[in-house]
Scaffold this motif. Structure first.
Motif, mmCIF file in Angstrom:
data_model
loop_
_atom_site.group_PDB
_atom_site.id
_atom_site.type_symbol
_atom_site.label_atom_id
_atom_site.label_comp_id
_atom_site.label_asym_id
_atom_site.label_seq_id
_atom_site.Cartn_x
_atom_site.Cartn_y
_atom_site.Cartn_z
ATOM 1 N N CYS A 1 0.822 -1.219 0.000
ATOM 2 C CA CYS A 1 0.000 0.000 0.000
ATOM 3 C C CYS A 1 0.853 1.264 0.000
ATOM 4 C CB CYS A 1 -0.960 -0.008 1.189
ATOM 5 S SG CYS A 1 -2.337 -1.153 0.977
ATOM 6 N N MET A 2 1.977 1.222 0.672
ATOM 7 C CA MET A 2 2.869 2.382 0.657
ATOM 8 C C MET A 2 3.372 2.636 -0.765
ATOM 9 S SD MET A 2 2.892 3.487 3.773
ATOM 10 C CE MET A 2 4.148 4.731 3.611
ATOM 11 N N VAL A 3 3.818 1.580 -1.433
ATOM 12 C CA VAL A 3 4.426 1.704 -2.761
ATOM 13 C C VAL A 3 3.393 1.978 -3.856
ATOM 14 C CG1 VAL A 3 5.698 0.413 -4.537
ATOM 15 C CG2 VAL A 3 6.442 0.326 -2.150
ATOM 16 N N ALA A 4 2.256 1.302 -3.818
ATOM 17 C CA ALA A 4 1.294 1.436 -4.915
ATOM 18 C C ALA A 4 0.318 2.595 -4.694
ATOM 19 C CB ALA A 4 0.586 0.111 -5.161
ATOM 20 N N PRO A 5 -0.761 2.447 -3.941
ATOM 21 C CA PRO A 5 -1.705 3.563 -3.849
ATOM 22 C C PRO A 5 -1.112 4.843 -3.272
ATOM 23 C CG PRO A 5 -2.690 1.582 -2.931
ATOM 24 C CD PRO A 5 -1.252 1.280 -3.221
ATOM 25 N N LYS B 1 7.928 5.380 -1.016
ATOM 26 C CA LYS B 1 8.852 4.276 -0.754
ATOM 27 C C LYS B 1 8.326 3.404 0.377
ATOM 28 C CE LYS B 1 12.971 6.702 -2.243
ATOM 29 N NZ LYS B 1 14.291 7.208 -1.888
ATOM 30 N N ALA B 2 8.708 2.144 0.324
ATOM 31 C CA ALA B 2 8.371 1.228 1.410
ATOM 32 C C ALA B 2 9.028 1.732 2.697
ATOM 33 C CB ALA B 2 8.860 -0.174 1.083
ATOM 34 N N LEU B 3 8.413 1.431 3.814
ATOM 35 C CA LEU B 3 8.984 1.787 5.114
ATOM 36 C C LEU B 3 10.160 0.868 5.409
ATOM 37 C CD1 LEU B 3 5.570 2.064 6.970
ATOM 38 C CD2 LEU B 3 7.053 3.968 6.322
ATOM 39 N N GLY B 4 11.033 1.280 6.299
ATOM 40 C CA GLY B 4 12.142 0.420 6.703
ATOM 41 C C GLY B 4 11.593 -0.852 7.335
ATOM 42 N N TRP B 5 12.121 -1.993 6.947
ATOM 43 C CA TRP B 5 11.594 -3.265 7.432
ATOM 44 C C TRP B 5 11.688 -3.419 8.945
ATOM 45 C CZ3 TRP B 5 8.235 -6.456 5.592
ATOM 46 C CH2 TRP B 5 7.962 -6.406 4.233
ATOM 47 N N SER C 1 11.650 -0.870 11.016
ATOM 48 C CA SER C 1 11.273 0.429 11.579
ATOM 49 C C SER C 1 10.107 0.326 12.552
ATOM 50 C CB SER C 1 10.905 1.399 10.453
ATOM 51 O OG SER C 1 9.689 1.017 9.837
ATOM 52 N N LYS C 2 10.086 1.265 13.452
ATOM 53 C CA LYS C 2 8.976 1.395 14.387
ATOM 54 C C LYS C 2 7.696 1.723 13.626
ATOM 55 C CE LYS C 2 7.592 3.909 18.568
ATOM 56 N NZ LYS C 2 8.019 4.910 19.577
ATOM 57 N N GLU C 3 7.809 2.503 12.562
ATOM 58 C CA GLU C 3 6.642 2.900 11.777
ATOM 59 C C GLU C 3 5.941 1.688 11.158
ATOM 60 O OE1 GLU C 3 9.109 6.284 12.548
ATOM 61 O OE2 GLU C 3 9.645 4.393 11.616
ATOM 62 N N LEU C 4 6.709 0.792 10.550
ATOM 63 C CA LEU C 4 6.102 -0.395 9.952
ATOM 64 C C LEU C 4 5.468 -1.267 11.029
ATOM 65 C CD1 LEU C 4 5.434 -2.217 7.582
ATOM 66 C CD2 LEU C 4 7.717 -3.237 7.817
ATOM 67 N N ALA C 5 6.157 -1.450 12.136
ATOM 68 C CA ALA C 5 5.607 -2.253 13.237
ATOM 69 C C ALA C 5 4.325 -1.625 13.775
ATOM 70 C CB ALA C 5 6.644 -2.399 14.350
ATOM 71 N N ALA C 6 4.309 -0.310 13.890
ATOM 72 C CA ALA C 6 3.135 0.386 14.440
ATOM 73 C C ALA C 6 1.930 0.268 13.507
ATOM 74 C CB ALA C 6 3.472 1.853 14.705
ATOM 75 N N ILE C 7 2.120 0.541 12.226
ATOM 76 C CA ILE C 7 0.993 0.446 11.291
ATOM 77 C C ILE C 7 0.498 -0.997 11.215
ATOM 78 C CG2 ILE C 7 0.252 0.688 8.891
ATOM 79 C CD1 ILE C 7 2.167 3.077 8.670
ATOM 80 N N THR C 8 1.414 -1.941 11.176
ATOM 81 C CA THR C 8 1.035 -3.359 11.115
ATOM 82 C C THR C 8 0.245 -3.748 12.359
ATOM 83 O OG1 THR C 8 2.955 -3.859 9.725
ATOM 84 C CG2 THR C 8 1.907 -5.713 10.849
ATOM 85 N N THR C 9 0.678 -3.303 13.522
ATOM 86 C CA THR C 9 -0.027 -3.597 14.771
ATOM 87 C C THR C 9 -1.426 -3.005 14.742
ATOM 88 O OG1 THR C 9 2.039 -3.694 16.020
ATOM 89 C CG2 THR C 9 0.031 -3.272 17.289
#
Length: 158
Positions: free
Chosen positions: A88-92, A96-100, A102-110
């Protein structure tokens, strides 16, 4: 699709997600979910998924599973939730993709994982939001801002 973009949305072999306080990640994830500055086109996760909009019925399934967007645009037969966030970050969201790790990716995923609880599919979600004859497209807040809407191949990522 650019091979670099495809690589950026697939989990690295040595992936170790950010570990943190779950309550803190949940709160931060909710904030990021609504943050339009994460994208290059003014979209946020909430722009398309407000109230569960555009989540397919499969969103209720445990990950990994097949997701049409991941399969059609990135050739991925099954995805984990964090990979779907990256897609979703890359397409819509056209960024750029978030750092794998990263706290940001973990937070959004959670936060997105919490949305699965009690999720009931939107009857319009099963239909392609880019299809010209889709009766739900007019209700989709992303249509006007979708960077791929004008492409000859609907929903193709840039």
């Amino acid at each position: 699709m650019n091979p670099c973009a495809i690589k950026s949305v697939k989990r690295p072999a040595d992936y170790r997600p950010y570990q943190g306080n779950q309550a803190e990640l949940m709160a931060y994830g909710e904030k990021l979910y609504k943050d339009t500055t994460l994208s290059s086109n003014g979209l946020s996760c909430a722009t398309c998924h407000q109230g569960g909009n555009l989540f397919q019925a499969s969103f209720a399934k445990a990950y990994p599973h097949e997701v049409a967007m991941a399969k059609n645009q990135f050739g991925m037969s099954q995805v984990f939730l964090d990979e779907m966030v990256q897609i979703c970050m890359v397409a819509p969201m056209a960024t750029k993709a978030l750092g794998w790790e990263s706290k940001e990716l973990a937070a959004i995923t959670t936060y997105v994982a919490s949305l699965q609880t009690g999720f009931s599919p939107n009857p319009c979600a099963a239909k392609n939001p880019c299809a010209a004859k889709n009766p739900c497209a007019a209700k989709n807040p992303c249509v006007a801002k979708n960077p791929c809407a004008a492409k000859a191949a609907p929903c193709a990522a840039k």
